[in-house]
Design a protein around this motif. Structure first.
Motif, short mmCIF file in Angstrom:
data_model
loop_
_atom_site.label_atom_id
_atom_site.label_comp_id
_atom_site.label_asym_id
_atom_site.label_seq_id
_atom_site.Cartn_x
_atom_site.Cartn_y
_atom_site.Cartn_z
N VAL A 103 18.54 42.08 -19.07
CA VAL A 103 18.16 40.73 -18.46
C VAL A 103 19.03 40.38 -17.32
CG1 VAL A 103 17.78 38.33 -18.94
CG2 VAL A 103 16.86 39.87 -20.37
N SER A 104 20.34 40.66 -17.63
CA SER A 104 21.27 40.37 -16.72
C SER A 104 21.17 41.37 -15.14
CB SER A 104 22.72 40.27 -17.14
OG SER A 104 23.63 40.26 -16.31
N LEU A 105 20.86 42.62 -15.65
CA LEU A 105 20.67 43.62 -14.52
C LEU A 105 19.47 43.46 -13.97
CD1 LEU A 105 21.93 46.98 -16.38
CD2 LEU A 105 22.98 45.75 -14.35
N GLN A 106 18.43 43.00 -14.39
CA GLN A 106 17.16 42.41 -13.80
C GLN A 106 17.26 41.22 -12.97
OE1 GLN A 106 14.29 42.47 -16.86
NE2 GLN A 106 14.03 44.44 -17.20
N GLU A 107 17.97 40.34 -13.54
CA GLU A 107 18.29 38.99 -12.54
C GLU A 107 19.22 39.48 -11.45
OE1 GLU A 107 20.68 36.49 -15.24
OE2 GLU A 107 19.07 35.62 -16.12
N SER A 108 20.15 40.61 -11.52
CA SER A 108 20.95 40.89 -10.24
C SER A 108 19.99 41.94 -9.27
CB SER A 108 21.97 41.83 -11.11
OG SER A 108 21.97 43.08 -10.44
N LEU A 109 18.89 42.45 -9.83
CA LEU A 109 18.04 43.28 -9.09
C LEU A 109 17.11 42.21 -8.29
CD1 LEU A 109 17.19 46.35 -10.97
CD2 LEU A 109 18.40 46.13 -8.62
N LEU A 110 16.94 40.92 -8.89
CA LEU A 110 16.04 40.03 -8.08
C LEU A 110 16.79 39.36 -7.27
CD1 LEU A 110 14.33 38.13 -11.14
CD2 LEU A 110 13.11 39.58 -9.58
N LEU A 111 18.23 39.00 -7.36
CA LEU A 111 19.01 38.80 -6.24
C LEU A 111 19.09 39.37 -5.26
CD1 LEU A 111 21.83 36.76 -8.66
CD2 LEU A 111 20.08 35.69 -7.03
#
Length: 132
Positions: A103-111
Motif C-alpha cells: 500500500v505504501s509503495l502504491q501511495e508513493s506511485l500515486l504521488l
C-alpha cells in the motif's frame, strides 16, 4: 534522504552487519519522511505586506501564498525507500513482505508515477509473493 538514498542495496549486502545497515537507513528514511510530511501539514501562509504611501495603504499582493511545500517527488522517494528498507528487513528475518508495504509503495506511485525505484520494489515484491 540523500544519505539514505545514496546507500545502495549492494553496499548494504556487503556490509558486515546487514541488520545494522538497514536500521541506519530506516532511521534516516523515517526521519526524512517525517520532516517532509511535517512541512506539508504545517505549511505557513505568507501574508501580503502593506506599504503606507502618503497616508494610503498600497498592497504588494492581493493573495496570501504558502511559504514552501516539499515536492511530491521527494515524499514519494522517502515513502518508497522506507518501504524497501522495511521489506528488506522482514525478508532478512525470513518473513514475506507485508500488505502495508504494498500500500505504501502504491501511495508513493500515486504521488509520483515516474518513481522508478518504487515501481521496481513493487515488482520485486510481487515476484517474491508469487514464488512463495
Amino acid at each position: 534522504l540523500s544519505f539514505a538514498t545514496s546507500t545502495s542495496p549492494t553496499e548494504v549486502r556487503e556490509s558486515g552487519n546487514m541488520a545494522y545497515a538497514l536500521n541506519v537507513i530506516k532511521y534516516a528514511a523515517t526521519k526524512a519522511l517525517q520532516l517532509l510530511q511535517n512541512r506539508v501539514i504545517h505549511a505557513s501562509l505568507i501574508t501580503p505586506r502593506r506599504l503606507i504611501h502618503q497616508g494610503t495603504p498600497v498592497e504588494y499582493s492581493e493573495k496570501s501564498v504558502v511559504s514552501s511545500i516539499p515536492s511530491t517527488t521527494l515524499i514519494s522517494e522517502a515513502k518508497s525507500l522506507l518501504s524497501w528498507v522495511e521489506d528488506a528487513d522482514s525478508l532478512n528475518r525470513g518473513d514475506p513482505g507485508s500488505r502495508a508495504s504494498h500500500v505504501s509503495l502504491q501511495e508513493s506511485l500515486l504521488l509520483d508515477p515516474s518513481n522508478v525505484f518504487a515501481m521496481e520494489v513493487l515488482q520485486m515484491l510481487d515476484e517474491l509473493n508469487n514464488y512463495s
